[in-house]
Write an enzyme that holds these catalytic residues in place. Structure first.
Site, PDB file in Angstrom:
ATOM      1  N   GLY A   1       0.783  -1.235   0.000  1.00 39.52           N
ATOM      2  CA  GLY A   1       0.000   0.000   0.000  1.00 39.52           C
ATOM      3  C   GLY A   1       0.807   1.273   0.000  1.00 39.52           C
ATOM      4  O   GLY A   1       0.227   2.362   0.079  1.00 39.52           O
TER       5      GLY A   1
ATOM      6  N   GLU B   1       4.446  -6.316   1.544  1.00 38.61           N
ATOM      7  CA  GLU B   1       3.975  -6.748   0.220  1.00 38.61           C
ATOM      8  C   GLU B   1       3.776  -5.570  -0.720  1.00 38.61           C
ATOM      9  O   GLU B   1       2.652  -5.271  -1.125  1.00 38.61           O
ATOM     10  CB  GLU B   1       2.628  -7.463   0.359  1.00 38.61           C
ATOM     11  CG  GLU B   1       2.670  -8.709   1.183  1.00 38.61           C
ATOM     12  CD  GLU B   1       1.291  -9.221   1.552  1.00 38.61           C
ATOM     13  OE1 GLU B   1       1.183 -10.412   1.856  1.00 38.61           O
ATOM     14  OE2 GLU B   1       0.329  -8.427   1.560  1.00 38.61           O
TER      15      GLU B   1
ATOM     16  N   ARG C   1       2.486  -1.619  -6.091  1.00 38.87           N
ATOM     17  CA  ARG C   1       2.587  -0.352  -6.806  1.00 38.87           C
ATOM     18  C   ARG C   1       3.957   0.333  -6.631  1.00 38.87           C
ATOM     19  O   ARG C   1       4.532   0.839  -7.584  1.00 38.87           O
ATOM     20  CB  ARG C   1       1.485   0.573  -6.278  1.00 38.87           C
ATOM     21  CG  ARG C   1       1.303   1.851  -7.048  1.00 38.87           C
ATOM     22  CD  ARG C   1       0.386   2.815  -6.273  1.00 38.87           C
ATOM     23  NE  ARG C   1      -0.752   2.164  -5.676  1.00 38.87           N
ATOM     24  CZ  ARG C   1      -1.944   2.027  -6.246  1.00 38.87           C
ATOM     25  NH1 ARG C   1      -2.160   2.531  -7.435  1.00 38.87           N
ATOM     26  NH2 ARG C   1      -2.919   1.408  -5.606  1.00 38.87           N
TER      27      ARG C   1
ATOM     28  N   CYS D   1     -15.705   2.740 -26.976  1.00 42.22           N
ATOM     29  CA  CYS D   1     -17.025   3.338 -27.153  1.00 42.22           C
ATOM     30  C   CYS D   1     -17.686   3.517 -25.801  1.00 42.22           C
ATOM     31  O   CYS D   1     -18.548   2.720 -25.392  1.00 42.22           O
ATOM     32  CB  CYS D   1     -17.878   2.454 -28.044  1.00 42.22           C
ATOM     33  SG  CYS D   1     -17.270   2.505 -29.710  1.00 42.22           S
ATOM     34  N   GLU D   2     -17.246   4.532 -25.115  1.00 43.15           N
ATOM     35  CA  GLU D   2     -17.707   4.785 -23.760  1.00 43.15           C
ATOM     36  C   GLU D   2     -17.264   6.204 -23.402  1.00 43.15           C
ATOM     37  O   GLU D   2     -16.067   6.504 -23.466  1.00 43.15           O
ATOM     38  CB  GLU D   2     -17.022   3.750 -22.848  1.00 43.15           C
ATOM     39  CG  GLU D   2     -17.341   3.889 -21.428  1.00 43.15           C
ATOM     40  CD  GLU D   2     -17.967   2.611 -20.846  1.00 43.15           C
ATOM     41  OE1 GLU D   2     -18.272   1.664 -21.579  1.00 43.15           O
ATOM     42  OE2 GLU D   2     -18.165   2.612 -19.638  1.00 43.15           O
TER      43      GLU D   2
HETATM   44  N1  LLP Z   1      -1.143  -7.020  -0.170  1.00 42.31           N
HETATM   45  C1  LLP Z   1      -2.460  -7.199  -0.235  1.00 42.31           C
HETATM   46  C2  LLP Z   1      -3.098  -8.167   0.656  1.00 42.31           C
HETATM   47  C3  LLP Z   1      -3.223  -6.464  -1.148  1.00 42.31           C
HETATM   48  O1  LLP Z   1      -4.530  -6.636  -1.208  1.00 42.31           O
HETATM   49  C4  LLP Z   1      -2.582  -5.541  -2.012  1.00 42.31           C
HETATM   50  C5  LLP Z   1      -3.340  -4.774  -2.981  1.00 42.31           C
HETATM   51  C6  LLP Z   1      -1.185  -5.395  -1.919  1.00 42.31           C
HETATM   52  C7  LLP Z   1      -0.496  -6.146  -0.968  1.00 42.31           C
HETATM   53  C8  LLP Z   1      -0.405  -4.460  -2.788  1.00 42.31           C
HETATM   54  O2  LLP Z   1      -0.804  -3.143  -2.620  1.00 42.31           O
HETATM   55  P1  LLP Z   1       0.049  -1.967  -3.323  1.00 42.31           P
HETATM   56  O3  LLP Z   1       1.415  -1.957  -2.680  1.00 42.31           O
HETATM   57  O4  LLP Z   1       0.150  -2.277  -4.769  1.00 42.31           O
HETATM   58  O5  LLP Z   1      -0.746  -0.748  -3.066  1.00 42.31           O
HETATM   59  N2  LLP Z   1      -6.328  -1.848  -8.535  1.00 42.31           N
HETATM   60  C9  LLP Z   1      -6.080  -0.810  -7.543  1.00 42.31           C
HETATM   61  C10 LLP Z   1      -5.254  -1.317  -6.404  1.00 42.31           C
HETATM   62  C11 LLP Z   1      -5.834  -2.517  -5.715  1.00 42.31           C
HETATM   63  C12 LLP Z   1      -4.950  -3.035  -4.638  1.00 42.31           C
HETATM   64  C13 LLP Z   1      -5.423  -4.346  -4.152  1.00 42.31           C
HETATM   65  N3  LLP Z   1      -4.593  -4.925  -3.166  1.00 42.31           N
HETATM   66  C14 LLP Z   1      -5.407   0.364  -8.227  1.00 42.31           C
HETATM   67  O6  LLP Z   1      -5.184   0.306  -9.434  1.00 42.31           O
HETATM   68  O7  LLP Z   1      -5.123   1.373  -7.590  1.00 42.31           O
END
Ligand code: LLP
Length: 439
Positions: free
Chosen positions: A248, A290, A293, A361-362
């Site tokens: 996150g 984890e 992004r 198309c949106e």
């Molecule tokens: N760990 C768990 C349990 C998660 O659910 C997620 C992301 C991560 C790690 C990694 O999070 P990050 O470091 O990438 O923020 N599609 C959305 C983001 C969904 C994230 C879902 N879970 C977007 O494009 O912003």
């Protein structure tokens, strides 16, 4: 203009990434095209690892492959010595196809199927992050049938939800993920797990949200978890070997975003966990994180060819590109914002404000609203920055648009790591209708 990683302007005045001219990439691979700055991914990966090393804390940095999962990416993660978080048989299959060491794979998800759990156990997965009671019981049965033991973490919802800048503290967390920490669910699950022969309970997991810009939420979550751990230590004689605080960590998409350095997140979290462990007289757990992004987001750039232009007098200028919500659904889904330049003349002064439309198309298929750009035409290539996370991985074939290829660039060389989908690929799963049914 803000350039990430190795992105810079070369002697021809073009945008160059990884030492490769982006216009040469377009000539070679076409558009739309996802380009990844490999050196930047390596730098981010090493940044996390080095911070843990510096602090002398045992840790695993598991790349959340949902952000961008391909064989080449998984191989890069392996080269950098990270662990891997997968959330489906598909992501696990990708990791196995890349020969990723299975003992460093963590399996997530709130509804893992029996088949997925069986696959994970058969392959000797490092750890399963159990999300709910249904899964705990299912996994216990599957372990029993296979006469196997599973390493597990229990995912808890600590009652903190991060919304980028602020945090909602809820007594009763309303989330589809995890065991509630406050209402006794987590404790019941832990007791079940500890009493079962099927499990080796490594510890606790939580993930409070995504694109977070401060460490407050992680610290609050750690505090809530330690309060319970202290209780469980007294009553259940349980002390976790592992505390996984999820991902996150936020990144800079536009100048509205002000993330802190990855090392800062880690340092603040570790300081707090060390204090808490000391305060409650518990042993320091191994810390797992984890990031998804923050490892790949700003390393990705999407190149598009500019096409049609439409002007609504006194209202807006629309400039359409040859991709859109099919290769980057984030603006349509989350109102996500991006910055972009003309790849052939990134430093030229803007003299108009345009809105970048996709070709689906949106009406909602808009990539960027109100972008200052020099006047451009269909000889120009638009480079949209920071598309490395949740771009390719959320790509789709809406309007039957083929998904773009992915190119890795590093040290002046470009390597195709996902080829462009063809029109044939688009119909490869289709079956013709049977006009005559024999009986
Ligand atoms: N760990 C768990 C349990 C998660 O659910 C997620 C992301 C991560 C790690 C990694 O999070 P990050 O470091 O990438 O923020 N599609 C959305 C983001 C969904 C994230 C879902 N879970 C977007 O494009 O912003």
């Amino acid at each position: 203009m803000y350039f990430n990683g190795t992105a810079q302007v070369n002697e021809k005045g073009h945008l160059q990434i990884g030492g490769v001219d982006t216009l040469d990439l377009v000539s070679q691979f076409g558009t739309p095209l996802y380009v990844y700055d490999v050196a930047l991914i390596r730098e981010r990966a090493r940044g996390f690892k080095e911070t843990f090393d510096k602090l002398g804390v045992k840790a695993q940095v598991a790349y959340a492959s949902k952000a961008f999962s391909t064989i080449a990416m998984v191989q890069l993660v392996e080269e950098e010595g990270l662990s891997l978080d997968v959330v489906s048989a598909g992501e696990l299959y990708t990791a196995l196809a890349a020969d990723f060491p299975v003992e460093r794979i963590h399996f997530h998800g709130n509804n893992k199927s029996r088949e997925e759990l069986e696959m994970a156990l058969d392959k000797g997965i490092g750890c399963i992050v159990v999300d709910n009671l249904y899964e705990l019981q299912l996994l216990e049965r599957v372990c029993g049938e296979k006469n196997q033991k599973a390493n597990i973490l229990l995912r808890v919802t600590p009652g903190i939800e991060a919304h980028t800048h602020d945090y909602i503290l809820t007594g009763q967390e309303d989330s589809k993920f995890g065991f509630d920490l406050q209402n006794g669910q987590a404790e019941a699950a832990l007791q079940n797990a500890l009493n079962s022969q099927a499990f080796e309970v490594l510890g606790i997991h939580c993930h409070i949200g995504s694109q977070i810009f401060e460490t407050t939420g992680f610290i609050l979550a750690a505090q809530k978890i330690f309060e319970k751990l202290n209780d469980w230590k007294q009553r259940l004689s349980f002390e976790p070997a592992v505390l996984n605080l999820g991902g996150g960590f936020g990144i800079r998409y536009t100048n509205e975003d002000e993330p802190i350095a990855a090392s800062q997140y880690v340092e603040d979290i570790i300081t707090e966990v060390k204090n808490l462990a000391q305060h409650y007289d518990m042993k320091m757990p191994e810390i797992w994180i984890e990031p998804g992004r923050s490892l790949v987001g700003d390393a990705g750039t999407t190149l598009y060819k500019i096409g049609s232009r439409k002007e609504v007098p006194d209202v807006r200028k629309y400039l359409a590109v040859d991709g859109g919500m099919s290769d980057n659904i984030r603006p349509a889904l989350y109102q996500a914002k991006y910055e972009a330049v003309l790849a052939g003349r990134p430093l030229e002064k803007a003299n108009e404000v345009v809105s970048i439309a996709g070709k689906c198309c949106e009406s909602g298929d808009m990539l960027i609203w109100d972008l200052p750009l020099p006047e451009s035409d269909d000889n120009d290539v638009l480079a949209v920055f920071c598309t490395g996370a949740y771009g390719y991985s959320m790509a789709n074939n809406y309007n039957r648009l083929p998904r773009p290829p992915v190119v890795f660039v590093e040290n002046g060389e470009a390597q195709l790591v996902v080829r462009r989908e063809t029109l044939d690929d688009l119909i490869r799963l289709d079956l013709s209708i049977q006009t005559k049914i024999k009986n």
